[in-house]
Write a protein that holds these residues in place. Structure first.
Motif, PDB file in Angstrom:
ATOM      1  N   ALA A 128      41.528  50.185  35.105  1.00 36.29           N
ATOM      2  CA  ALA A 128      41.078  48.961  35.775  1.00 36.29           C
ATOM      3  C   ALA A 128      41.972  48.668  36.970  1.00 36.29           C
ATOM      4  O   ALA A 128      41.495  48.355  38.070  1.00 36.29           O
ATOM      5  N   GLN A 129      43.277  48.806  36.772  1.00 38.16           N
ATOM      6  CA  GLN A 129      44.201  48.542  37.874  1.00 38.16           C
ATOM      7  C   GLN A 129      44.050  49.573  38.981  1.00 38.16           C
ATOM      8  O   GLN A 129      44.136  49.240  40.160  1.00 38.16           O
ATOM      9  N   GLY A 132      41.713  48.718  41.549  1.00 40.64           N
ATOM     10  CA  GLY A 132      42.038  47.580  42.399  1.00 40.64           C
ATOM     11  C   GLY A 132      41.766  46.235  41.754  1.00 40.64           C
ATOM     12  O   GLY A 132      41.765  45.209  42.424  1.00 40.64           O
ATOM     13  N   MET A 133      41.531  46.231  40.438  1.00 37.89           N
ATOM     14  CA  MET A 133      41.346  44.934  39.770  1.00 37.89           C
ATOM     15  C   MET A 133      42.691  44.236  39.639  1.00 37.89           C
ATOM     16  O   MET A 133      43.725  44.874  39.431  1.00 37.89           O
ATOM     17  N   THR A 134      42.662  42.911  39.721  1.00 35.70           N
ATOM     18  CA  THR A 134      43.874  42.142  39.476  1.00 35.70           C
ATOM     19  C   THR A 134      44.140  42.156  37.967  1.00 35.70           C
ATOM     20  O   THR A 134      43.229  42.439  37.189  1.00 35.70           O
ATOM     21  N   GLN A 137      41.595  40.037  36.298  1.00 28.38           N
ATOM     22  CA  GLN A 137      40.274  40.688  36.186  1.00 28.38           C
ATOM     23  C   GLN A 137      40.290  41.772  35.100  1.00 28.38           C
ATOM     24  O   GLN A 137      39.323  41.919  34.359  1.00 28.38           O
TER      25      GLN A 137
ATOM     26  N   LEU B  79      46.806  45.895  45.798  1.00 33.93           N
ATOM     27  CA  LEU B  79      45.394  45.887  45.421  1.00 33.93           C
ATOM     28  C   LEU B  79      44.566  46.618  46.468  1.00 33.93           C
ATOM     29  O   LEU B  79      43.651  47.376  46.141  1.00 33.93           O
ATOM     30  N   ARG B  82      45.087  50.386  46.076  1.00 29.29           N
ATOM     31  CA  ARG B  82      44.399  50.970  44.914  1.00 29.29           C
ATOM     32  C   ARG B  82      42.898  51.082  45.127  1.00 29.29           C
ATOM     33  O   ARG B  82      42.256  51.975  44.589  1.00 29.29           O
ATOM     34  N   GLN B  83      42.349  50.149  45.925  1.00 27.54           N
ATOM     35  CA  GLN B  83      40.922  50.267  46.253  1.00 27.54           C
ATOM     36  C   GLN B  83      40.638  51.526  47.039  1.00 27.54           C
ATOM     37  O   GLN B  83      39.548  52.073  46.972  1.00 27.54           O
ATOM     38  N   PHE B  95      35.686  52.520  30.373  1.00 25.51           N
ATOM     39  CA  PHE B  95      35.685  51.241  29.667  1.00 25.51           C
ATOM     40  C   PHE B  95      34.690  51.358  28.508  1.00 25.51           C
ATOM     41  O   PHE B  95      33.491  51.499  28.716  1.00 25.51           O
ATOM     42  N   VAL B 111      35.639  43.916  42.415  1.00 27.01           N
ATOM     43  CA  VAL B 111      36.673  44.197  43.414  1.00 27.01           C
ATOM     44  C   VAL B 111      36.094  44.195  44.823  1.00 27.01           C
ATOM     45  O   VAL B 111      36.628  43.567  45.724  1.00 27.01           O
TER      46      VAL B 111
END
Ligand SMILES: Nc1ncnc2c1ncn2[C@@H]1O[C@H](COP(=O)(O)OP(=O)(O)O)[C@@H](O)[C@H]1O
Ligand SMILES: [Mg+2]
Lengths: 230, 262
Positions: A128-129, A132-134, A137, B79, B82-83, B95, B111
């Protein structure tokens, strides 16, 4: 048998209905507080700083390791003598029971929540990280939905236990189902009939609660998260 | 050879529990290139990859993306980094509570802020690209390892990363499932995706890699073109490591691969 039906209809049911209402007023807040305590304590025991974790572990051991009756006696009979300066907290029977049940239930609930949180593999948080999730999130969209599903059967069982052990409130003078039943049994000398009907009332409560929980579980069920309730 | 540098890794040091896991590691990747990290397990390949997107932040050194050094202290920059840097994990890390489609879609919505329809379209496109359009409603528990890894590739690609980091993407797979994932990776390389991949699939990656980086005890101890390092008489660490691997696997797959990619 005719005598029983008439007696049940005229005396037992009206008496127990009053007690039923008291029981519900006890069970609903106690289980809500119990879940709230369980979620916060469970989450803190997984993610909290070390001293907090130790403290909360001690809380859980204490409340799981002592008889509930003794806990209730403490809240109702002993607490008024615990003075802090000039101040002593005196709880009504009803509040003593709610506090007692909520704290005890919360200790057990926190175990299920903790297990649910621990079952989420760390890798999913990393994934998840990495997207780019916080942290917020990641927790709300990855950890919680899974932890909740894993914890639900255990938490549900605990609520069902709570319904049953709520009958202990009668020993600290709460006029709940059991309390009302006991008075009626005493005054009418018809123990068998009265306690059979009291049992049926609890059975009905438990059946309704199980049914609602089943619906919730079914609604949330997805492959890989099948619930295993007995 | 004058493609612009997309990712630059300079003097990365990482200590865990008093132990130097990465010791002054530097390399850079040009647009459309594939760098392959090779080396014994415990060499620091995974740690190096997760330093690049700060999943485990380096103690010192610089990571630059598109010529801009990333400030590891700035949450916003992290952030954003990482995107733009996709990551594929050895054990997929899908997930578990989301369908294949939602696995790809969730970050597009949360995101990137796409609306649901756009996110769905994009996710379906990526699933189709990895050959899983017909599996979009299945949950991870219903997918094979190879399918899971392909979903995770789709999930990373949907974010339009500038670089893709792959940490032994086939190591957790049964032998018969490795091929489908390697095919996806080869397609990406052919399409010009910029990648850094740790792998033990040496002969496969020799055909695609622009450079091999051989790591040992937290350092890059050897680097060069695959054909050069794998030449039978090169006497390189890479060559002997590869020979050992293929001996263990008993498949004799340690020869220089044929023509480099176009
Ligand atoms: N979280 C950690 N705690 C302690 N040691 C770690 C941790 N992560 C990695 N290491 C150590 O770092 C070294 C490099 O690990 P890793 O990057 O996983 O190597 P590789 O991916 O090349 O097999 C190993 O010696 C490993 O034991
Ligand atoms: Mg590794």
């Amino acid at each position: 048998m005719d005598g029983f039906i008439a007696f049940a209809w005229e005396r037992i049911i009206p008496t127990l209905d009053a007690g039923l209402w008291t029981s519900i007023l006890l069970i609903v807040p106690a289980s809500l507080f119990g879940v709230a305590i369980g979620v916060s304590v469970g989450a803190l025991r997984v993610y909290g700083p070390r001293p907090v974790v130790k403290t909360l572990d001690a809380y859980v051991s204490l409340f799981r390791g002592t008889p509930l009756v003794v806990q209730l006696y403490f809240w109702y009979f002993a607490l008024p003598y615990v003075r802090i300066g000039d101040f002593a907290l005196v709880l009504s029977p009803m509040w003593a029971a709610i506090v007692g049940f909520a704290l005890c239930s919360g200790a057990y609930q926190s175990e299920y929540i903790r297990g649910g949180l621990l079952s989420i593999k760390r890798g999913q948080l990393r994934a998840a990280q990495a997207l780019g999730m916080t942290p917020f999130q990641s927790v709300t969209s990855v950890v919680l939905p899974q932890a909740f599903r894993r914890a639900l059967p255990g938490c549900g069982n605990e609520i069902i236990y709570l319904i049953k052990y709520s009958s202990l409130a009668s020993i600290i003078t709460v006029s709940d189902l059991t309390g009302m039943g006991r008075s009626l049994a005493k005054s009418s000398f018809r123990n068998t009939e009265v306690f059979v009907v009291v049992g049926l009332y609890y059975l009905a409560l438990v059946t309704i609660a199980s049914f609602l929980l089943k619906i919730a579980e079914k609604k949330l069920e997805i492959p890989g998260f099948e619930s295993k309730r007995e | 050879m004058d493609d612009p540098v997309i990712l630059r890794v300079e003097n990365i040091v990482k200590t865990i529990g008093g132990q130097r896991i990465l010791d002054d590691v530097s390399f850079s990747v040009k647009k459309g290139h594939l760098k392959v990290l090779i080396g014994p397990s415990g060499a620091g390949k995974s740690t190096l990859l997760s330093c690049i997107n700060f999943l485990s932040p380096p103690d010192s050194g610089t990571i630059s993306l598109d010529g801009k050094a990333v400030d590891g202290k700035s949450r916003k920059e992290l952030l954003a980094l990482r995107q733009q840097v996709g990551m594929i994990f050895q054990d997929f890390n899908l997930f578990d509570h989301l369908s294949a489609l939602d696995n790809v879609r969730v970050a597009l919505v949360k995101v990137k802020g796409l609306d649901k329809r756009a996110a769905t379209n994009r996710a379906m496109e990526e699933l189709a690209r990895v050959g899983l359009a017909d599996k979009s409603t299945l949950y991870p528990a219903q997918l094979s390892g190879g399918q899971k890894q392909r979903v995770s590739v789709a999930r990373a690609l949907a974010m339009d990363p500038k670089v893709l980091l792959l940490d032994e993407p086939t190591s957790a797979l049964d032998p018969e499932l490795i091929g489908e994932v390697l095919t996806v990776i080869r397609d990406l390389a052919d399409l010009g995706m910029t990648m850094v991949m740790a792998t033990h699939q040496i002969s496969f990656s020799a055909a695609l890699a622009d450079e091999f980086l051989f790591m040992e005890r937290g350092r890059i101890v050897e680097r060069g073109a695959p054909s050069q390092l794998l030449a039978r008489d090169s006497g390189s660490r890479t060559q002997s490591f590869c020979a050992k691997l293929s001996e263990l696997a008993g498949d004799g797959h340690c020869e220089i691969a044929p023509a480099p990619r176009a």
